[in-house]
Design a protein around this motif. Structure first.
Motif, PDB file in Angstrom:
ATOM      1  N   THR A   1      10.339  -0.757  -7.693  1.00 20.62           N
ATOM      2  CA  THR A   1       9.528   0.070  -8.598  1.00 20.62           C
ATOM      3  C   THR A   1      10.379   0.975  -9.483  1.00 20.62           C
ATOM      4  O   THR A   1       9.871   1.537 -10.462  1.00 20.62           O
TER       5      THR A   1
ATOM      6  N   PRO B   1      -1.786  -0.145 -12.371  1.00 22.12           N
ATOM      7  CA  PRO B   1      -0.888  -0.100 -11.208  1.00 22.12           C
ATOM      8  C   PRO B   1      -0.963  -1.351 -10.341  1.00 22.12           C
ATOM      9  O   PRO B   1       0.057  -1.817  -9.830  1.00 22.12           O
ATOM     10  N   THR B   2      -2.169  -1.914 -10.188  1.00 21.67           N
ATOM     11  CA  THR B   2      -2.310  -3.117  -9.365  1.00 21.67           C
ATOM     12  C   THR B   2      -1.599  -4.305  -9.998  1.00 21.67           C
ATOM     13  O   THR B   2      -0.919  -5.087  -9.317  1.00 21.67           O
TER      14      THR B   2
ATOM     15  N   ILE C   1      -0.880   8.541   2.472  1.00 20.34           N
ATOM     16  CA  ILE C   1      -1.006   7.138   2.885  1.00 20.34           C
ATOM     17  C   ILE C   1       0.362   6.548   3.188  1.00 20.34           C
ATOM     18  O   ILE C   1       0.558   5.847   4.199  1.00 20.34           O
ATOM     19  N   ASP C   2       1.330   6.825   2.331  1.00 18.63           N
ATOM     20  CA  ASP C   2       2.695   6.332   2.541  1.00 18.63           C
ATOM     21  C   ASP C   2       3.261   6.876   3.851  1.00 18.63           C
ATOM     22  O   ASP C   2       3.845   6.127   4.652  1.00 18.63           O
TER      23      ASP C   2
ATOM     24  N   ARG D   1       8.702  -2.332   2.624  1.00 19.65           N
ATOM     25  CA  ARG D   1       8.433  -1.121   1.841  1.00 19.65           C
ATOM     26  C   ARG D   1       9.701  -0.648   1.127  1.00 19.65           C
ATOM     27  O   ARG D   1       9.658  -0.225  -0.037  1.00 19.65           O
TER      28      ARG D   1
ATOM     29  N   LEU E   1       0.830  -1.206   0.000  1.00 22.71           N
ATOM     30  CA  LEU E   1       0.000   0.000   0.000  1.00 22.71           C
ATOM     31  C   LEU E   1       0.861   1.252   0.000  1.00 22.71           C
ATOM     32  O   LEU E   1       0.588   2.214  -0.750  1.00 22.71           O
ATOM     33  N   ALA E   2       1.916   1.258   0.819  1.00 23.45           N
ATOM     34  CA  ALA E   2       2.799   2.419   0.890  1.00 23.45           C
ATOM     35  C   ALA E   2       3.579   2.607  -0.406  1.00 23.45           C
ATOM     36  O   ALA E   2       3.733   3.733  -0.897  1.00 23.45           O
TER      37      ALA E   2
ATOM     38  N   THR F   1       2.864   9.950  -0.741  1.00 21.16           N
ATOM     39  CA  THR F   1       1.556  10.532  -0.467  1.00 21.16           C
ATOM     40  C   THR F   1       1.258  10.438   1.029  1.00 21.16           C
ATOM     41  O   THR F   1       2.045   9.920   1.813  1.00 21.16           O
TER      42      THR F   1
ATOM     43  N   GLN G   1       2.698   1.627  -3.417  1.00 21.49           N
ATOM     44  CA  GLN G   1       1.792   2.042  -4.494  1.00 21.49           C
ATOM     45  C   GLN G   1       1.434   3.510  -4.379  1.00 21.49           C
ATOM     46  O   GLN G   1       1.155   4.162  -5.386  1.00 21.49           O
ATOM     47  N   ASN G   2       1.450   4.030  -3.139  1.00 24.08           N
ATOM     48  CA  ASN G   2       1.100   5.442  -2.913  1.00 24.08           C
ATOM     49  C   ASN G   2       2.307   6.204  -2.385  1.00 24.08           C
ATOM     50  O   ASN G   2       2.212   6.969  -1.430  1.00 24.08           O
ATOM     51  N   ARG G   3       3.448   5.946  -3.003  1.00 16.92           N
ATOM     52  CA  ARG G   3       4.707   6.524  -2.547  1.00 16.92           C
ATOM     53  C   ARG G   3       4.647   8.048  -2.493  1.00 16.92           C
ATOM     54  O   ARG G   3       4.116   8.698  -3.404  1.00 16.92           O
TER      55      ARG G   3
END
Length: 317
Positions: free
Chosen positions: A210, A225-226, A130-131, A203, A121-122, A128, A124-126
């Motif tokens: 990535t 992205p998924t 959420i990360d 992470r 999750l972190a 941001t 994918q939302n680097r």
């Protein structure tokens, strides 16, 4: 057949490690360990009585002979009887190791599963919110002492000052409901600490993955992205993930359960080890050290096989 030959080679290569561990443990715990002579004698013993006891204990033998006897104990995994209880050491371990495995398995699995999920999750939302939230939460889990976490969960879930839903002490597991009843709070304690360390580690390797060229190529071809995250990033990061998971097994089974079993009164190998340390029970301590060594040798022997399973390009040498 190739895998079997490889495992046998690994076991042979691990013999120097086993030799080193047995030699060091023998020197520190046996040869220069506590002298039991006067524990077995009454007041004002005679010289003849002292010499007789020392002969019975083998203290009058040479270093080489005593070490060979110790190696024989290691090979046969027969360390005699506990100094504290008089029970055979192998019997003690056969009763306590399954309890420890039952205790630590849920926390071990959940700690890695949740850690990998949060790391995905972190990643994918680097960079941001959420990360940053995931990483700051992991820092909290890493910063708080394991002992403090255990005491806090006991206070919240097991005492009259909190919810008082689970037992604070003991182990009486005869059914699945009993198992859930006695392992819930220890599992929460283990997961709270493990998730912080695991999330941060996973992470880091996922974010590094990535930045690879093949990920940019996949994005250029329009993959979602998924799909990129699960099919390309996670799959190519499995080697370090497997390394972390597998190499933590020996320490989780023994060391990770020591605090949990001590504070929750669970009769596993961790509690036995703690009692052996406090009472100076050398036969039990020797067995536990050898057990950890065997587990580590087993891990080293199979980890490359697991690498080959997730990446056929890796050769077994």
């Amino acid at each position: 057949m190739e895998t079997l030959r490889y495992c046998l080679r690994k076991l042979i290569y691990s013999l120097p490690l086993l030799f080193g561990v047995t030699l060091i443990s023998f020197v520190l715990m046996v040869y220069f360990g506590p002298d039991k002579t006067y524990d077995l004698l009454g007041r004002n013993p005679t010289i003849e009585e002292i010499n007789e006891i020392r002969h019975q204990l083998g203290y009058d033998k040479s270093f080489f002979v005593r070490y060979l006897e110790y190696v024989q104990q290691v090979i046969t995994f027969d360390f005699g009887y506990s100094d504290s209880t008089g029970e055979k050491v192998t019997t003690i371990l056969s009763k306590t190791i399954p309890v420890s495995i039952m205790l630590v398995t849920p926390g071990f699995l959940l700690g890695h599963i949740i850690g990998i999920s949060l790391a995905l999750l972190a990643a994918q939302n680097r960079a941001t919110f959420i990360d940053k939230l995931v990483m700051s939460s992991s820092v909290v889990g890493m910063s708080i002492s394991y002992l403090i976490v255990i005491i806090a969960t006991q206070l919240i879930f097991c005492s009259n000052y909190g919810l008082n839903l689970f037992p604070v002490y003991g182990w009486e597991v005869n059914s699945l409901s009993d198992y859930v009843y006695y392992t819930t709070v220890p599992t929460m304690s283990a997961v709270f600490v493990a998730v912080g360390y695991n999330t941060r580690f996973y992470r880091a390797i996922l974010v590094e993955e990535t930045t690879r060229d093949h990920i940019r190529t996949a994005k250029a071809f329009g993959h979602s992205p998924t799909t990129i995250l699960m099919k390309h990033v996670l799959k190519n990061a499995l080697i370090p993930i497997i390394t972390r998971i597998v190499f933590t097994i020996p320490f989780v089974v023994i060391g990770g359960s020591l605090l949990l079993e001590s504070y929750f009164g669970i009769p596993g190998v961790g509690l036995v080890t703690y009692d052996a340390i406090t009472t100076g029970d050398l036969p039990v301590l020797k067995a536990v050290i050898v057990l950890i060594t065997f587990l580590f040798i087993g891990v080293v022997s199979i980890v490359d096989v697991l690498y080959r399973m997730v990446d056929p390009r890796i050769t077994l040498k």
